[in-house]
Design a protein around this motif. Structure first.
Motif, PDB file in Angstrom:
ATOM      1  N   SER A 188       2.828   8.024  -3.344  1.00 31.91           N
ATOM      2  CA  SER A 188       2.304   9.359  -4.473  1.00 31.91           C
ATOM      3  C   SER A 188       1.856   7.862  -5.599  1.00 31.91           C
ATOM      4  N   ASP A 189       1.403   8.875  -6.590  1.00 29.96           N
ATOM      5  CA  ASP A 189       0.152   8.603  -8.268  1.00 29.96           C
ATOM      6  C   ASP A 189       1.289   7.339  -8.397  1.00 29.96           C
ATOM      7  N   ILE A 190       2.619   7.904  -8.355  1.00 29.67           N
ATOM      8  CA  ILE A 190       3.844   8.093  -9.383  1.00 29.67           C
ATOM      9  C   ILE A 190       4.069   6.827  -9.043  1.00 29.67           C
ATOM     10  N   ASP A 191       4.484   6.559  -7.526  1.00 26.65           N
ATOM     11  CA  ASP A 191       4.932   5.386  -7.297  1.00 26.65           C
ATOM     12  C   ASP A 191       3.556   4.403  -6.481  1.00 26.65           C
ATOM     13  N   ASP A 192       2.259   4.461  -7.267  1.00 28.69           N
ATOM     14  CA  ASP A 192       1.220   3.384  -6.866  1.00 28.69           C
ATOM     15  C   ASP A 192       0.492   2.971  -8.532  1.00 28.69           C
ATOM     16  N   GLN A 193       1.541   3.082  -9.273  1.00 29.59           N
ATOM     17  CA  GLN A 193       1.095   2.809 -10.423  1.00 29.59           C
ATOM     18  C   GLN A 193       1.187   1.277 -10.739  1.00 29.59           C
ATOM     19  N   GLU A 194      -0.119   0.575 -10.967  1.00 34.20           N
ATOM     20  CA  GLU A 194       0.147  -0.907 -11.594  1.00 34.20           C
ATOM     21  C   GLU A 194       1.327  -1.661 -11.695  1.00 34.20           C
ATOM     22  N   CYS A 195       1.597  -0.991 -12.851  1.00 28.27           N
ATOM     23  CA  CYS A 195       2.636  -1.158 -13.753  1.00 28.27           C
ATOM     24  C   CYS A 195       4.769  -1.352 -12.636  1.00 28.27           C
ATOM     25  N   VAL A 196       4.224  -0.775 -11.403  1.00 25.50           N
ATOM     26  CA  VAL A 196       5.447  -1.103 -10.374  1.00 25.50           C
ATOM     27  C   VAL A 196       5.095  -1.799  -9.689  1.00 25.50           C
ATOM     28  N   ARG A 197       4.155  -2.208  -9.267  1.00 19.23           N
ATOM     29  CA  ARG A 197       3.938  -3.404  -7.969  1.00 19.23           C
ATOM     30  C   ARG A 197       4.380  -4.615  -8.641  1.00 19.23           C
ATOM     31  N   LEU A 198       6.049  -4.880  -7.974  1.00 16.22           N
ATOM     32  CA  LEU A 198       6.735  -5.463  -8.418  1.00 16.22           C
ATOM     33  C   LEU A 198       8.167  -5.328  -7.628  1.00 16.22           C
ATOM     34  N   HIS A 199       8.666  -6.846  -7.397  1.00 19.31           N
ATOM     35  CA  HIS A 199      10.302  -7.260  -6.946  1.00 19.31           C
ATOM     36  C   HIS A 199      10.949  -6.848  -8.042  1.00 19.31           C
ATOM     37  N   ILE A 200      11.879  -6.012  -7.343  1.00 18.41           N
ATOM     38  CA  ILE A 200      13.564  -6.346  -7.959  1.00 18.41           C
ATOM     39  C   ILE A 200      14.455  -7.176  -7.379  1.00 18.41           C
ATOM     40  N   SER A 201      15.105  -7.941  -8.371  1.00 15.73           N
ATOM     41  CA  SER A 201      16.826  -8.602  -7.645  1.00 15.73           C
ATOM     42  C   SER A 201      17.656  -7.844  -7.816  1.00 15.73           C
ATOM     43  N   GLY A 202      18.183  -7.649  -6.572  1.00 11.61           N
ATOM     44  CA  GLY A 202      19.650  -7.259  -6.930  1.00 11.61           C
ATOM     45  C   GLY A 202      20.833  -7.718  -6.221  1.00 11.61           C
ATOM     46  N   ILE A 203      21.831  -7.577  -6.669  1.00 10.59           N
ATOM     47  CA  ILE A 203      22.939  -8.776  -5.685  1.00 10.59           C
ATOM     48  C   ILE A 203      24.606  -8.075  -5.746  1.00 10.59           C
ATOM     49  N   HIS A 204      25.089  -7.671  -4.461  1.00 12.08           N
ATOM     50  CA  HIS A 204      26.172  -7.151  -4.949  1.00 12.08           C
ATOM     51  C   HIS A 204      27.523  -8.335  -3.427  1.00 12.08           C
TER      52      HIS A 204
END
Length: 159
Positions: free
Chosen positions: A34-50
């Motif tokens: 979608s246009d929302i998911d395709d923004q340049e600012c969200v082209r990144l990786h997110i780390s998490g730990i559980h």
């Protein structure tokens, strides 16, 4: 329990990264973002730990890493786009190419007890750099696995 600030140095032994594929065949299709998911600012990786504690740490014969790897493979059947790759189309538009190639998976052992991280480790998590490993080449957004799982077995006390 030990305080997180007093955590001593520990070592992590990692196996080579592998691809975990869906347990069953999945559709091969192209899903445009979608246009929302395709923004340049969200082209990144997110780390998490559980962190999870085994119910019966000394008597359970099921290898938790095998259980996790198998569960990921079965889940990818239903969530098959995660086993694909992002492709860049005309106009820098992104799409998920549902190829079934799989997600990256790393098995690791750390010589540290869960209790050594403290009562309730909260962000910023102590020693995150030692636990989370960036597989060379996996930090790309396009044409790379969408997800990287790492299953660490911490040294088990009292066994």
């Amino acid at each position: 329990m030990a305080a997180a600030a007093a955590l001593k140095k520990f070592t992590v032994q990692r196996r080579p990264a592998e691809l975990v594929t869906p347990a069953d065949p999945t559709p091969h299709e192209l899903k445009r973002l979608s246009d929302i998911d395709d923004q340049e600012c969200v082209r990144l990786h997110i780390s998490g730990i559980h962190l999870y504690r085994r119910k019966d740490e000394c008597a359970n014969n099921n290898d938790p890493v095998t259980v996790i790897r198998d569960a990921i493979s079965r889940a990818l059947v239903h969530y098959y786009p995660f086993a694909g790759r992002l492709r860049e189309l005309e106009g820098r538009k992104l799409a998920v190419d549902c190829t079934g190639e799989g997600v990256l998976f790393i098995e690791a052992d750390a010589d540290v007890h869960l209790e050594e991280f403290g009562d309730l480790p909260l962000p910023p998590f102590p020693c995150l750099e030692e636990l989370i490993f960036d597989v060379p080449g996996s930090s790309a957004i396009v044409d790379a696995p969408l997800v990287l799982f790492q299953a660490h077995t911490l040294r088990r006390p009292y066994c």
